[in-house]
Design an enzyme around this catalytic site. Structure first.
Site, mmCIF file in Angstrom:
data_model
loop_
_atom_site.group_PDB
_atom_site.id
_atom_site.type_symbol
_atom_site.label_atom_id
_atom_site.label_comp_id
_atom_site.label_asym_id
_atom_site.label_seq_id
_atom_site.Cartn_x
_atom_site.Cartn_y
_atom_site.Cartn_z
ATOM 1 N N ARG A 261 -0.034 13.724 -1.750
ATOM 2 C CA ARG A 261 0.660 13.549 -0.611
ATOM 3 C C ARG A 261 2.260 14.023 -1.041
ATOM 4 O O ARG A 261 2.847 13.646 -2.220
ATOM 5 C CB ARG A 261 0.685 12.288 -0.109
ATOM 6 C CG ARG A 261 -0.828 11.839 0.361
ATOM 7 C CD ARG A 261 -0.721 10.547 1.237
ATOM 8 N NE ARG A 261 -2.148 10.221 1.389
ATOM 9 C CZ ARG A 261 -2.357 9.109 1.870
ATOM 10 N NH1 ARG A 261 -1.799 8.251 2.255
ATOM 11 N NH2 ARG A 261 -3.729 8.772 2.243
ATOM 12 N N ARG A 276 3.964 4.412 -4.311
ATOM 13 C CA ARG A 276 4.300 5.693 -3.629
ATOM 14 C C ARG A 276 4.261 6.684 -4.382
ATOM 15 O O ARG A 276 5.305 7.308 -4.887
ATOM 16 C CB ARG A 276 5.363 5.656 -2.688
ATOM 17 C CG ARG A 276 5.476 6.445 -1.626
ATOM 18 C CD ARG A 276 6.402 6.314 -0.561
ATOM 19 N NE ARG A 276 6.629 5.118 -0.217
ATOM 20 C CZ ARG A 276 5.743 4.789 1.133
ATOM 21 N NH1 ARG A 276 5.125 5.480 1.719
ATOM 22 N NH2 ARG A 276 5.996 3.435 1.569
ATOM 23 N N SER A 351 -6.439 0.953 4.501
ATOM 24 C CA SER A 351 -6.396 1.263 5.915
ATOM 25 C C SER A 351 -7.657 1.345 6.682
ATOM 26 O O SER A 351 -8.428 2.451 6.212
ATOM 27 C CB SER A 351 -5.433 1.973 6.097
ATOM 28 O OG SER A 351 -4.644 2.395 7.432
ATOM 29 N N ARG A 390 -2.799 1.265 -6.557
ATOM 30 C CA ARG A 390 -2.038 -0.041 -6.036
ATOM 31 C C ARG A 390 -2.942 -1.292 -6.394
ATOM 32 O O ARG A 390 -2.173 -2.218 -6.472
ATOM 33 C CB ARG A 390 -2.157 0.125 -4.550
ATOM 34 C CG ARG A 390 -0.855 1.149 -3.926
ATOM 35 C CD ARG A 390 -0.794 1.012 -2.473
ATOM 36 N NE ARG A 390 0.140 2.212 -2.167
ATOM 37 C CZ ARG A 390 0.689 2.246 -0.837
ATOM 38 N NH1 ARG A 390 0.399 1.359 0.263
ATOM 39 N NH2 ARG A 390 1.739 3.150 -0.707
#
Length: 426
Positions: A261, A276, A351, A390
């Site tokens: 990303r 991140r 998510s 994470r």
RNA sequence: GGAGAGAUGGCCGAGCUGGCUGAAGGCGCUCGCCUGCUAAGCGAGUGUGGGGGUAACACUCCACCGAGGGUUCGAAUCCCUCUCUCUCCGCCA
């Protein structure tokens, strides 16, 4: 993508849904174009009918040796008109498509209405944040001290926001990937998939990353290929432009992939550590299901992802994203957030979303019931199960000891070759 | 990288000297008949998307033979570009 007919017939409902997202869309242009589209289509189809009939007649006449010059000339003009109409139609259609592909999904009724992430309700909590009788360190401090993480050298090799693991750290990452995949395939009924990590633009459009979010992606120079930002993209697109048999459903896939990303616009946020990164590993869960079951399937998917944290004994909470925080393609999303001691708060680690038929319509994924006429769009779902980097961060922080070592969760020890704790030099 | 072959409906497979071919034939599938037995036979049906139409069917029109253009009154059939697959050679983890 929403159904054009649905948008036409429920214009105000769609408008309202978009407002809840904080997204003001120009539906008037849509309305206008859509009406025009049907007029153009009608006109062109009538002419095509005429052309078909007359052309057949010409064929017959020629066989009989009759002169067809008059008709031929006439049809030449008709064909010219068709061409003009069709190009107008195409233009009109691409205008509609461009509006439609930029419209986000409509939130499900159970998605709470809210402006932003501060209004996401907590659904449940598991475990207790650990009580340390010392000041807990950040995972990047622990990682550096144990020499299992090295962000400086990663920056030298590539740049900021890339990870470099050593020794027990690299092994921990690999152990987690295997641990997660084993549970999802062995106990939760998912089929393991190892997809391409680079996809074309059609795939990106199918799942909704394109055309709106190109800046978030890494694009391969001088090609229409992109690095995947999540396994959702290649795995959902496995069945792009396919008609599945109802008997095949539901289809469950799980895939480990690295994710890339660009993190455009996130400068200054989470600049340190594994939270991140431009590149991270993730084990993804993807489902193709019948529409009437998709919300039950979402609950199951969420449970499957939670199970990993339960086995790792990491404290977490689940929130429902409100309309203002909901992703572009989703109708409903649960986020699982793991406790991060050094930050004193919960951070997203998974998510889980139901996209209903939004992606299926874009990617043209349907199913057919034998004996019944026609096809229906499947519902697609996906969720992280889990983000691996994470998870490493959460283990380092939650399982840190006063002596600077890290206790490895029991369930993971077999995957670490029996190692019980990570200490300096392992 | 070089040379050649190909891409047709759920599958196999005709058509490719342009004109009732949305597409023969076979398999599969669905329904019905027959048969006293998990077989065989017989008959019928069996693509998708879109427009119109209907309370809903029916019905009707348009498009689709890898994708996109072109030629033509008319294209699965001719031409161009692209994508993918296969065979041979080269290279390579």
């Amino acid at each position: 993508m929403l159904e054009i007919k649905f948008v036409r017939q429920n214009l105000s409902q769609v408008q309202k849904a978009l407002e809840h997202r904080g997204d003001a869309a120009d539906l008037q242009t849509f309305k206008h174009c859509e009406a025009q589209r049907r007029d153009l289509l009608k006109e062109s189809e009538a002419l095509k009918h005429q052309r078909n009939v007359t052309s057949q007649k010409i064929g017959k006449m020629k066989k009989e040796g009759l002169n067809t010059d008059t008709l031929t000339t006439e049809m030449r003009n008709v064909s010219g008109s068709i061409k003009t109409l069709d190009s107008a139609f195409k233009e009109n259609e691409s205008a509609i498509k461009s509006i439609m592909t930029q419209l986000p999904n409509i939130p499900h009724v159970s998605t709470p209405i809210g402006a932003d992430e501060t209004e996401n309700p907590v659904v449940k909590q598991f475990g207790q944040p650990p009580n340390f009788d010392f000041d807990p360190l950040s995972h990047w401090t622990i990682g550096s001290q144990l020499q299992i993480l090295d962000f400086e050298r990663a920056a030298k090799i590539t740049g900021a926001r890339f990870p470099l693991y050593f020794g027990a750290g690299a092994r921990l990452e690999r152990a987690l990937i295997n641990f997660m995949l084993d549970i999802h395939t062995g106990e939760h009924g998912y089929i393991e998939v190892l997809p391409p990590f680079i996809v074309n633009s059609q795939s990106m459009t199918g799942t909704g990353q394109l055309p709106k979010f190109e800046e978030d992606l890494f694009k391969i120079h001088e090609s229409e290929y992109y690095l995947i930002p999540t396994a959702e993209v290649p795995v959902t697109n496995i069945h792009r432009q396919e008609i599945l048999d109802e008997k095949q459903l539901p289809v469950y896939y799980t895939a480990y992939t690295p994710c890339f990303r660009s993190e455009a616009g996130s400068y200054g946020k989470d600049t340190k550590g594994l939270i991140r990164q431009h590149q991270f590993n993730k084990v993804e869960l993807v489902k193709f299901v019948k529409p009437e079951t998709s919300y039950q399937e979402l609950e199951k998917l969420l449970k499957n992802a939670e199970e990993i944290l339960i086995r790792l004994e990491l404290p977490y909470q689940v929130i429902t994203l409100c309309t203002g925080d909901l992703g572009f393609s989703a109708s409903k999303t649960y986020d699982i957030e793991v406790w991060m001691p050094s930050q004193g708060r919960y951070r997203e680690i998974s998510s889980c979303s139901n996209f209903e038929s939004f992606q299926a319509r874009r990617a043209d994924i349907r199913y057919k019931t034998t004996g019944k006429k026609g096809t229906r769009y499947v519902h697609t779902l996906n969720g992280s199960g889990l983000a691996v980097g994470r998870t490493v961060a959460a283990i380092l922080e939650n399982c840190q000891q006063v002596d600077g070592t890290v206790q490895i969760p029991d369930a993971l020890q077999p995957y670490m070759g029996g190692m019980q704790k990570i200490s300096y030099g392992t």
